[in-house]
Design an enzyme around this catalytic site. Structure first.
Site, PDB file in Angstrom:
ATOM      1  N   GLU A 181       0.860  -1.195   0.000  1.00 48.41           N
ATOM      2  CA  GLU A 181       0.000   0.000   0.000  1.00 48.41           C
ATOM      3  C   GLU A 181       0.891   1.239   0.000  1.00 48.41           C
ATOM      4  OE1 GLU A 181      -1.241   2.139   2.804  1.00 48.41           O
ATOM      5  OE2 GLU A 181       0.523   1.588   3.957  1.00 48.41           O
ATOM      6  N   SER A 224       8.843  -7.521   8.744  1.00 47.73           N
ATOM      7  CA  SER A 224       8.266  -8.030   9.998  1.00 47.73           C
ATOM      8  C   SER A 224       7.644  -9.389   9.710  1.00 47.73           C
ATOM      9  CB  SER A 224       7.201  -7.072  10.522  1.00 47.73           C
ATOM     10  OG  SER A 224       6.058  -7.147   9.698  1.00 47.73           O
ATOM     11  N   THR A 244       2.367  -8.054   4.195  1.00 51.21           N
ATOM     12  CA  THR A 244       3.432  -7.819   3.211  1.00 51.21           C
ATOM     13  C   THR A 244       4.760  -8.338   3.755  1.00 51.21           C
ATOM     14  OG1 THR A 244       2.277  -5.783   2.591  1.00 51.21           O
ATOM     15  CG2 THR A 244       4.488  -6.065   1.724  1.00 51.21           C
ATOM     16  N   THR A 295       0.189  -6.454  17.052  1.00 49.80           N
ATOM     17  CA  THR A 295      -0.368  -5.445  16.145  1.00 49.80           C
ATOM     18  C   THR A 295      -1.462  -6.062  15.278  1.00 49.80           C
ATOM     19  OG1 THR A 295       1.385  -5.936  14.582  1.00 49.80           O
ATOM     20  CG2 THR A 295       1.742  -4.059  16.023  1.00 49.80           C
ATOM     21  N   GLU A 344      31.291 -14.317   6.633  1.00 50.89           N
ATOM     22  CA  GLU A 344      31.890 -14.658   7.934  1.00 50.89           C
ATOM     23  C   GLU A 344      30.845 -14.783   9.036  1.00 50.89           C
ATOM     24  OE1 GLU A 344      35.742 -13.007   9.586  1.00 50.89           O
ATOM     25  OE2 GLU A 344      35.697 -12.060   7.629  1.00 50.89           O
TER      26      GLU A 344
END
Length: 441
Positions: A68, A137, A142, A176, A250
């Site tokens: 969005e 997240s 998304t 959330t 590494e």
């Protein structure tokens, strides 16, 4: 030149990206319009993260994608609007509505091609692309769905390149979205084989850090700036010269003993407010010890209950190798930090001479030295346990599953993802008891 491309996906990824690039610009002396600050010496260190143009400006090697337009619109009109090429900010017209399936199968499919095209273009302009850093997240539609779709495509097109993730993990008490456990487990399952190393961050732990900095009601801006400091410390050795630098591969070599066990716990020290910093000058030993304290961890888990497989200590600023080695030896000697039997040494040290930079108006104090600890510990399996339990509670009632099936997903994918996470939990359990993980690929 060993270049790195940063991919910021979904609202969390883009907002963290915004904070990170603001900090990188200040560290490298790049102005908001991409020009070099005349007061800063031009060093080539910026070129692993920034691409120089023919007119003398620097453009971040980055792509920001959100389904969005809202968050990206604020960047297009914000202070750093001239820094990015318009093609680097890609947004769709409708969001993923916290639904993994929308991000992965339906809405995400529409913008994956333009996104991949931009990545190919950036990769072509690199002399020696080292790999990708992916910021997203776990809980958003998304961040979970589109990020796993993109990692699938990256694995197909850039198979051998390193892929490191910075992932916002659902906090134990702050949610959330109700469906966060579904999205998190689906994305972990889909990306488990594509990601080389994944650094988890949970908002609750960062909230507590912000409170320690004296911010009573932290906004996302405050949280993202703390995350940016940590990301900057992890990437400093990729951007600046140093006596003991660590490159992208590494990290994997030293932190990942088995392909699936690639979720190091991140800790950062010192987190000092300006008021406290005026009265304290912390030694190398003190900041190193603080990295093993729970209040400096990026994920809530009890390290005393787990065992360390490996630990990477990245020092920056005024630190000499002798001090770093002494501090490391003292930490190793502590009885509370248990290592698995098959990994007796367990410590990798990186030292970078560039001291941490803070942004104007930031609550964090400017310090002469800091350390970031990346520890692969079995304690982080607590985080998976919590998430798996929440998933089970909802899935036993098939709650919200119809939203995913309606977007073209099959119910069997839920069970498959959950089984994979149960195996991951079991792998950690076996390592804790000094056995090997099952069925090593």
């Amino acid at each position: 030149m060993r270049e790195i491309i940063s991919l910021h996906i979904g609202q969390a990824g883009v907002q963290i990206g915004n904070a990170c690039w603001e900090l990188y610009c200040k560290e490298h002396g790049i102005l908001p319009n991409g020009q070099l600050d005349q007061n800063k010496m031009d060093d080539e260190s910026a070129e692993s993260f920034f691409s120089p143009t023919s007119v003398g400006t620097y453009v971040p090697r980055t792509l920001m994608v959100d389904l969005e337009p809202g968050v990206l619109d604020s960047i297009k009109t914000g202070k750093y609007r001239e820094l990015y090429h318009p093609g680097q900010l890609i947004s769709g017209k409708e969001d993923a509505a916290n639904n993994y399936a929308r991000g992965h199968y339906t809405v995400g499919k529409e913008i994956i091609e333009p996104a991949m095209e931009q990545i190919r273009r950036m990769a072509d302009s690199c002399d020696g692309l080292q790999g990708f850093l992916i910021y997203h997240s776990f809980g958003g539609g998304t961040g979970s769905g589109f990020a796993s779709l993109m990692m699938d495509r990256l694995a197909a097109e850039f198979g051998k390149k390193s892929k490191l993730e910075f992932s916002v993990y659902p906090a134990p008490k702050i949610a959330t979205a109700v469906v966060e456990p579904y999205n998190s487990i689906l994305t972990t399952h889909t990306t488990l084989d594509y990601s080389d190393c994944s650094f988890l961050v949970d908002n609750e732990a960062i909230y507590d850090m912000c409170r320690n900095l004296g911010i009573q009601r932290p906004y996302y801006t405050d949280i993202n700036r703390v995350i940016a400091q940590v990301v900057s410390s992890i990437t400093a050795s990729l951007r600046f010269p140093g006596s003991l630098n660590v490159d992208l591969t590494e990290f994997q070599t030293n932190l990942v003993p088995y392909p699936r066990i690639h979720f190091p716990l991140v800790a950062y020290s010192p987190m000092l407010s300006k008021e406290k910093a005026a009265h304290e000058k912390l030694s190398v030993q003190e900041i190193t010890n603080a990295c093993f304290e729970p209040q400096n961890q990026m994920v809530r888990c009890d390290t005393r209950k787990g065992k360390y497989m490996a630990c990477c200590l990245l020092f920056r600023g005024d630190v000499n190798p002798k001090e770093a080695n002494n501090a490391t030896a003292n930490v190793k000697a502590k009885r509370t930090n248990q290592f698995v039997e098959w990994c007796p040494t367990g410590f990798k040290v990186g030292i970078n001479s560039r001291k941490p930079t803070v942004l104007d108006g930031e609550a964090m104090a400017e310090v002469s030295r800091a350390v970031c600890a990346l520890s692969n510990t079995t304690a982080i399996s607590e985080a998976w346990k919590r998430l798996n339990n929440k998933f089970d509670l909802m899935f036993s009632k098939r709650a919200f599953v119809h939203w995913y099936v309606g977007e073209g997903m099959e119910e069997g994918e839920f069970s498959e993802a959950r089984e994979d996470l149960a195996m991951l939990e079991d792998d950690y359990e076996r390592i804790s008891s000094n056995a090997e993980p099952v069925d090593e690929y």
